[in-house]
Design an enzyme around this catalytic site. Sequence first.
Site, PDB file in Angstrom:
ATOM      1  CG  HIS A  63      -8.926  -3.578  -2.232  1.00  0.00           C
ATOM      2  ND1 HIS A  63     -10.052  -2.976  -2.775  1.00  0.00           N
ATOM      3  CD2 HIS A  63      -8.576  -2.807  -1.182  1.00  0.00           C
ATOM      4  CE1 HIS A  63     -10.354  -1.890  -2.083  1.00  0.00           C
ATOM      5  NE2 HIS A  63      -9.478  -1.769  -1.094  1.00  0.00           N
ATOM      6  CG  ASN A 105     -13.230  -1.604   4.043  1.00  0.00           C
ATOM      7  OD1 ASN A 105     -13.516  -2.043   5.152  1.00  0.00           O
ATOM      8  ND2 ASN A 105     -12.205  -0.804   3.843  1.00  0.00           N
ATOM      9  CG  ASP A 131      -2.022   1.011   1.133  1.00  0.00           C
ATOM     10  OD1 ASP A 131      -1.722   2.225   1.144  1.00  0.00           O
ATOM     11  OD2 ASP A 131      -3.191   0.612   1.045  1.00  0.00           O
ATOM     12  CB  ILE A 132       1.193   4.233  -2.200  1.00  0.00           C
ATOM     13  CG1 ILE A 132      -0.247   4.689  -2.365  1.00  0.00           C
ATOM     14  CG2 ILE A 132       1.659   3.404  -3.387  1.00  0.00           C
ATOM     15  CD1 ILE A 132      -0.430   5.692  -3.493  1.00  0.00           C
ATOM     16  CG  HIS A 155      -6.816  -3.229   3.192  1.00  0.00           C
ATOM     17  ND1 HIS A 155      -6.121  -2.085   2.869  1.00  0.00           N
ATOM     18  CD2 HIS A 155      -8.069  -3.068   2.694  1.00  0.00           C
ATOM     19  CE1 HIS A 155      -6.922  -1.260   2.207  1.00  0.00           C
ATOM     20  NE2 HIS A 155      -8.103  -1.840   2.084  1.00  0.00           N
ATOM     21  CD  GLU A 181     -11.191   5.504   0.957  1.00  0.00           C
ATOM     22  OE1 GLU A 181     -10.073   5.517   0.403  1.00  0.00           O
ATOM     23  OE2 GLU A 181     -11.416   6.049   2.048  1.00  0.00           O
ATOM     24  CB  VAL A 182     -10.533   1.081  -4.877  1.00  0.00           C
ATOM     25  CG1 VAL A 182     -10.192   0.636  -6.298  1.00  0.00           C
ATOM     26  CG2 VAL A 182      -9.593   2.181  -4.413  1.00  0.00           C
TER      27      VAL A 182
END
Length: 125
Positions: free
Chosen positions: A110, A97, A39-40, A112, A105-106
Site C-alpha cells: 500500500h 514501507n 486512512d482511519i 500512503h 505493519e500490514v
Amino acid sequence: MPINATEAYDDGNIFARILRGEIPSTRVYEDEQTLAINDINPLAPTHILVIPKGAYVSWDDFSARGSDEEIAAFVRAVGKIAREAGLVESGYRLLANAGLNAGQEVPHLHVHIFAGRPLGPMLAR
C-alpha cells in the site's frame, strides 16, 4: 508489529479483508486494479491509502510478480488520486514501507498519500 517483506501473503490481513468487503472503508477511488481509501487514523489532514487489488506483500513483490498492466494501472491511479484530490499544486508525499526496518505493519502493498500541511523532512535526523 512490523513484518518481514519476504513473508508469504496473508489473505487475512486488513487490506485483503477491506478488498473483499468484510470491513467497511471510506473509498475515494476504485478501478479494476486499485482501491484507495481514507486512512482511519490519519497522520496528515489528507491521508489516503492506495492498495493494489492483487495479493502482493510489498513493492519488491509487486514489481517482481505483478503484470505490466497491474503495475501501470497502480502507478497511474496514484497520480490520478493526487490530481483529483487537488494535491498537486500544494504538494504531497508518497510513502510505501517495505519490510521490518521500514515499519511495514500490514503485509499487503500500500502507498500512503500525505498532504494538507507542511510535512517536514523525509526522515527524522
